[in-house]
Design an enzyme around this catalytic site. Sequence first.
Site, short mmCIF file in Angstrom:
data_model
loop_
_atom_site.label_atom_id
_atom_site.label_comp_id
_atom_site.label_asym_id
_atom_site.label_seq_id
_atom_site.Cartn_x
_atom_site.Cartn_y
_atom_site.Cartn_z
N CYS A 25 0.83 -1.21 0.00
CA CYS A 25 0.00 0.00 0.00
C CYS A 25 0.86 1.26 0.00
O CYS A 25 0.47 2.28 -0.57
CB CYS A 25 -0.95 0.00 1.19
N HIS A 37 -1.77 1.23 7.48
CA HIS A 37 -2.24 1.14 6.10
C HIS A 37 -2.25 2.54 5.50
O HIS A 37 -2.61 3.52 6.16
CB HIS A 37 -3.64 0.53 6.04
#
Length: 672
Positions: A183, A439
């Site tokens: 990510c 994230h």
Amino acid sequence: MHEVGLFVDLNSFTQLILTLFFVSIGLLYFVKRTAAKYFEVGGGSGGFDRDHRRDFMVSDTAECSVCGKATTKKCSRCKSVRYCSAACQTSDWKSGHKLKCKGFRSTDSSPVRRDDIDFEASLFGNRSASKKTRIALVPQQSQSKATLKPTDVLFPYESFVRYYNWDRPIMAPCGLTNCGNSCFANVVLQCLSWTRPLVAYLLERGHKRECRRNDWCFLCEFENHLDRANYSRFPFSPMNIISRLPNIGGNLGYGRQEDAHELMRFAIDMMQSVCLDEFGGEKVVPPRAQETTLIQYIFGGLLQSQVQCTACSNVSDQYENMMDLTVEIHGDAVSLEECLDQFTAKEWLQGDNLYKCDRCDDYVKACKRLSIRCAPNILTIALKRFQGGRFGKLNKRISFPETFDLGPYMSGGGEGSDVYKLYAVIVHLDMLNASFFGHYICYVKDFRGNWYRIDDSEVEKVELEDVLSQRAYMLLYSRVQPRPSNLRSEESQDEKKTDTLNTESNQDGSVESSGVGTNDTSVSSLCNGIISHSEDPEYEKESSLSASVPVSEEGKEVDVKVDTVDSESNRSIDMEHDSGTDHQEEEANGKEDPTVENLAVDSSCLDITTPSPSAATEFIPQENERSDTESKPLEKEHSDTESNKPLEKEHLDSESKPLEKEHSDTEMIDAQ
């Protein structure tokens, strides 16, 4: 009679079947993970291939794809589209076929420039119809770039301005599949994919044909990434780039959680190295020419560190190239403006952190201030949220505006056009303020002005209010207007303006002494394209408030030229002054001759970067200065190559009487 047979336990047989089933599933999963490192995988890739192939499927009929006339000429790249003339081929390429068939273009080992491409149709009417006649798309090879002059410009700034103002609309953002803790790379690729000048260069001109690298090239792969993202309707895997993370940054690795800001810096440095490799590499290209690459025009700026000694008023200016800004968010700062106020705040060097002054040759108290000397075209700001410890992340909300003015944080007060617009935001999501996992998501603005929230493969359209309410980790701003081009005429005009101001000051009887004027003039070329470096690789320049001025003859103007005085000359002047060497002065037309003395400013830290005409009257003589009636000016011994220095008018008491001249104007007195 006994029957002979094989006894099988049903439970054992069932366990064996289940074991073999799960082992086979594990082997298949292992094979898939292994193949993912070398092949593109993901649910969106198949859909892209089908669309890609469908776009280039043509019928067997030899008809022109534009006008429908019968023809035997084919596109030399994809071999799938037919044209009857160069006009039809040019029309089809402008409508979008040029980008579609980029993947089919032939690889040429010799680097060429696309600006020189001349698309001409090869007309061979006498040849057999069985032979394939194609349209010549390969340009003539450009001249060699190996030989460079120190004043050469690697990339024209006018071309960069054209790419910066590129207004061709492209499709909405395309999602990227998560390849396993990727990510952080996905958000960086998304932000770079919406950096207008970089995208315009790669889509319009391209890098592949000019690339000189024999190994893997980030710009070539990123160009393929843009081509695919521009025409893909489904999320796809960026494995071709993610699998090469060690090539981008030495400590980056595939499959690990990494820092997005670190990858962004590595990617920009890698692209800068690729641009220099086209001209022989960093060791071959002169330092001045290294600042004229496309990447330097996009992300490059100049940071100024100014240190002022409180004892002798010596000012040392050091300039450093910057590709981004990293600002602290500690304390009471709750907005981006307050964070930048802390970044540019004055800092006192005292106590255990004294400053080593070259002029005083001692550790003294000094004032230090950071500022932005030259604002970049694309401003990348990283907020330092990650502190020490595994749970040391700062999750406080820092507000940031959509339109941002960088002028108050410029060392010269800005050019009046340092206004930026937000176009990308990177956000780090975590639990319990953890800094070791989390994230990344990002918000990007397309070229039509629409905002999108991108979470790996998920793309969602959002409003601006949703973007401004996020706890941002990185902010990307673009200038409303590109930075003005660096022209030597501008530098000469600045020098002429400085000389004019000094001449007017002489006529008014108030001549100023400052080494900052030349410093600002010479650094003005750093702000736009061509950067004039000094001999010092750290771009360090020192200015002094002490100088020497030649005695002017009666009836003639004093020619004052601003120049800098190094620390060695400053120390020599101090030694001569301490030895008590005196010189004579004269009175001509009711005005005192120019004199030179060591002057010290007030203990407060003055901003000498932008001197005002009245700043020279604020100087206070040192304690060791003699009284008005007994003081005699000190004149520095002239060398063969010494130029005129700026002078500082000495304020004498109205009751003091000038001494008679005992020596001629041109006679030198030995200070020894």
